[in-house]
Design a protein around this motif. Structure first.
Motif, PDB file in Angstrom:
ATOM      1  N   ARG A 194      90.640  59.776  -2.705  1.00 10.85           N
ATOM      2  CA  ARG A 194      91.260  59.379  -3.907  1.00 10.85           C
ATOM      3  C   ARG A 194      92.843  60.292  -4.036  1.00 10.85           C
ATOM      4  NH1 ARG A 194      95.068  58.067  -5.835  1.00 10.85           N
ATOM      5  NH2 ARG A 194      95.622  57.033  -7.862  1.00 10.85           N
ATOM      6  N   THR A 198      97.327  57.728  -1.808  1.00  5.11           N
ATOM      7  CA  THR A 198      98.732  57.472  -1.897  1.00  5.11           C
ATOM      8  C   THR A 198      99.666  57.689  -0.758  1.00  5.11           C
ATOM      9  OG1 THR A 198      98.326  57.373  -4.224  1.00  5.11           O
ATOM     10  CG2 THR A 198     100.760  56.829  -3.543  1.00  5.11           C
ATOM     11  N   VAL A 230     101.616  62.694  -3.952  1.00  5.23           N
ATOM     12  CA  VAL A 230     101.942  61.768  -2.895  1.00  5.23           C
ATOM     13  C   VAL A 230     102.438  62.574  -1.713  1.00  5.23           C
ATOM     14  CG1 VAL A 230     103.345  59.738  -2.504  1.00  5.23           C
ATOM     15  CG2 VAL A 230     102.252  59.934  -4.838  1.00  5.23           C
ATOM     16  N   ASN A 363     102.894  52.037  -1.715  1.00  6.58           N
ATOM     17  CA  ASN A 363     102.142  52.867  -2.183  1.00  6.58           C
ATOM     18  C   ASN A 363     100.994  52.441  -2.839  1.00  6.58           C
ATOM     19  OD1 ASN A 363     102.770  52.322  -5.119  1.00  6.58           O
ATOM     20  ND2 ASN A 363     104.591  53.511  -4.861  1.00  6.58           N
ATOM     21  N   GLY A 366      96.986  54.140  -3.573  1.00  2.22           N
ATOM     22  CA  GLY A 366      96.514  55.194  -4.788  1.00  2.22           C
ATOM     23  C   GLY A 366      95.317  54.298  -5.491  1.00  2.22           C
TER      24      GLY A 366
END
Ligand code: NDP
Length: 438
Positions: A194, A198, A230, A363, A366
């Motif tokens: 996790r 992203t 990120v 993105n 994520g």
């Protein structure tokens, strides 16, 4: 516009989606009945609340906080929480609106929402952060839940803050409801991959996009703005794909390292010491291809590169920056942040034939992995890193292919902005029609 006065970012996000829908009108006029467009632009619920907390000097501080529950046609509201002084209701609405279509693109059963506060975590002690998170959750807990609304992190909210919020939620609800928040640490219900998702996801998306022109990251010079969650994992994946990242930034300025950014050092500075990016130069020493440019003295987008991956914040890449990038030969842009390119910048890229991946699609890794975290929580299971990253890679390829095919189908081949907006809209609109006028 009058109903949403003083919310320019929200107007910008809505305009961009609606501008893409002209081509849908002819094919699916049913989507435009029953005020569906008006309903899709109006959040289902907006909560604004006071967060009082006590600083280390014993003084009472007050912040304002928000949760915008935008659309739950496809599943419980899902979207991050942002702590940054620039947060206001318009910013959270733009993010919640974007999130609705992004989440639809992932193919997972999640609606769209977003939250945050104008609290500035910079310079706060760990205890202050904890007290703020606890007070924030004291109000938020009544509005969220595994089947209602599942927040995650965003700017200024990482694993530490999610931990404090989860602790307070557990205490208030007297339930170990792991699925109420995502971005948790591994030892209390978090998902492997996790943290990386992203940045890795954006890199997978851009790799697919480069693939449509028979090229890849291998040997490319890459600039990644930001140096938060990120940005860091974008650099990690780009490097593993053979790209060379030569610049990163934070709000104090940008660092260039012609030899390739030393990611171990950036992780130490940002994840452990919570230091400024200028420390990179102090540690590496002047010269030898390493230099720092203070914010205001130049833009990170002045650094010549083949691929640009803006991963800091909204509207950080202007029309002027885009022209400089084009002049310097950029071939692809992948948005890690939400709406980092201004409308002018997007126009410049598209007119110059630069491959452009909008954040809404690029993105989405994520939130997709957050949905995988929810799946693991629901089944009280924990998957390996390889399995989770494998799912992420497949999801990103599907999102890429969906955007690409949708752009083709609607007569705008190669236009990923239209492809993402149309594909996301169609999914949400289909569900909203099925559920009736609610
Ligand atoms: P972090 O807080 O971890 O990092 C943000 C980075 O951007 C920091 O380096 C910060 O610098 C910089 N930054 C933030 N605001 C500004 C500003 N106004 N001007 C210049 N630099 C700025 O956040 P994330 O990495 O999580 O998020 C970055 C972007 O990605 C956001 O747009 C977010 O919405 C988006 N995003 C994040 C996801 C996630 O999973 N985390 C998922 C999808 C999108 P400084 O520390 O100096 O403020």
């Amino acid at each position: 516009i009058r109903r949403n006065a003083g919310e320019p970012e929200f107007h910008q996000a809505v305009r961009e989606v609606l501008e893409s829908l002209g081509r849908v009108v002819a094919k699916r006029p049913d989507f435009f009945d029953d005020a569906l467009i008006e309903r899709i632009c109006e959040p289902e619920r907006q909560i604004i609340f006071r967060v009082p907390w006590i600083d280390d000097a014993g003084k009472v501080q007050i912040n304002r906080a928000f949760r915008v529950q935008f659309n739950s046609a496809l599943g419980p509201y899902k979207g991050g929480i942002r702590f940054h002084p620039s947060v206001n209701v318009g910013i959270i609405k733009f993010l919640g609106f974007e999130q609705t279509f992004k989440n639809a693109l992932t193919g997972m059963p999640i609606g769209g929402g977003k939250g945050g506060s104008d609290f500035d975590p910079k310079g706060k002690s760990d205890r202050e952060i904890m007290r703020f998170c606890q007070s924030f959750m004291l109000e938020l807990h009544r509005h969220i839940g595994e089947y209602t609304d599942v927040p995650a992190g965003d700017i200024g909210v990482g694993g530490r803050e999610i931990g404090y919020m989860f602790g307070q939620y557990k205490r208030l609800s007297n339930r170990y409801e792991a699925g109420v928040l995502t971005g948790k640490a591994l030892f209390y219900g978090g998902s492997r991959a996790r943290t990386e998702a992203t940045g890795y996801g954006n890199t997978y998306f851009v790799q697919s996009m480069l693939g449509t022109k028979g090229t890849s990251f291998d040997g490319k010079k890459v600039v990644v703005s930001g140096s938060g969650n990120v940005a860091i994992y974008t650099v990690e994946k780009v490097t593993s794909f053979g790209g060379k990242v030569i610049a990163m930034s934070d709000s104090s300025g940008y660092i260039v390292d012609e030899n390739g950014i030393d990611l171990k050092l950036v992780k130490e500075l940002k994840e452990v010491r919570r230091a400024r990016i200028s420390e990179y130069l102090r540690i590496k020493g002047d010269g030898k291809g390493v230099y720092f440019v203070k914010a205001g003295d130049g833009s990170i987008w002045d650094v010549a590169c083949d691929v640009a991956m803006p991963s800091a914040t909204q509207n950080e890449l202007t029309g002027r920056d885009a022209k400089t990038l084009v002049k310097n030969g950029v071939i692809a842009v992948g948005e890690g942040a939400n709406m980092p390119s201004t409308p002018d910048a997007v126009r410049v890229f598209q007119e110059a034939g630069v491959m452009f991946a909008p954040g809404k699609a690029a993105n989405a890794g994520g939130v997709a992995t957050s949905a995988l975290e929810m799946q693991q929580n629901a089944s009280r299971d924990s998957w390996s890193f390889e399995q989770t990253e494998g799912r992420l890679a497949t999801i990103m390829k599907n999102i890429h292919d969906t955007c690409y095919a949708t752009a083709d189908e609607y007569g705008v081949p190669g236009d990923y902005v239209s492809g993402a907006n149309i594909a996301g809209f169609v999914k949400v609109a289909e569900a909203m029609r099925a559920l009736g006028v609610i």
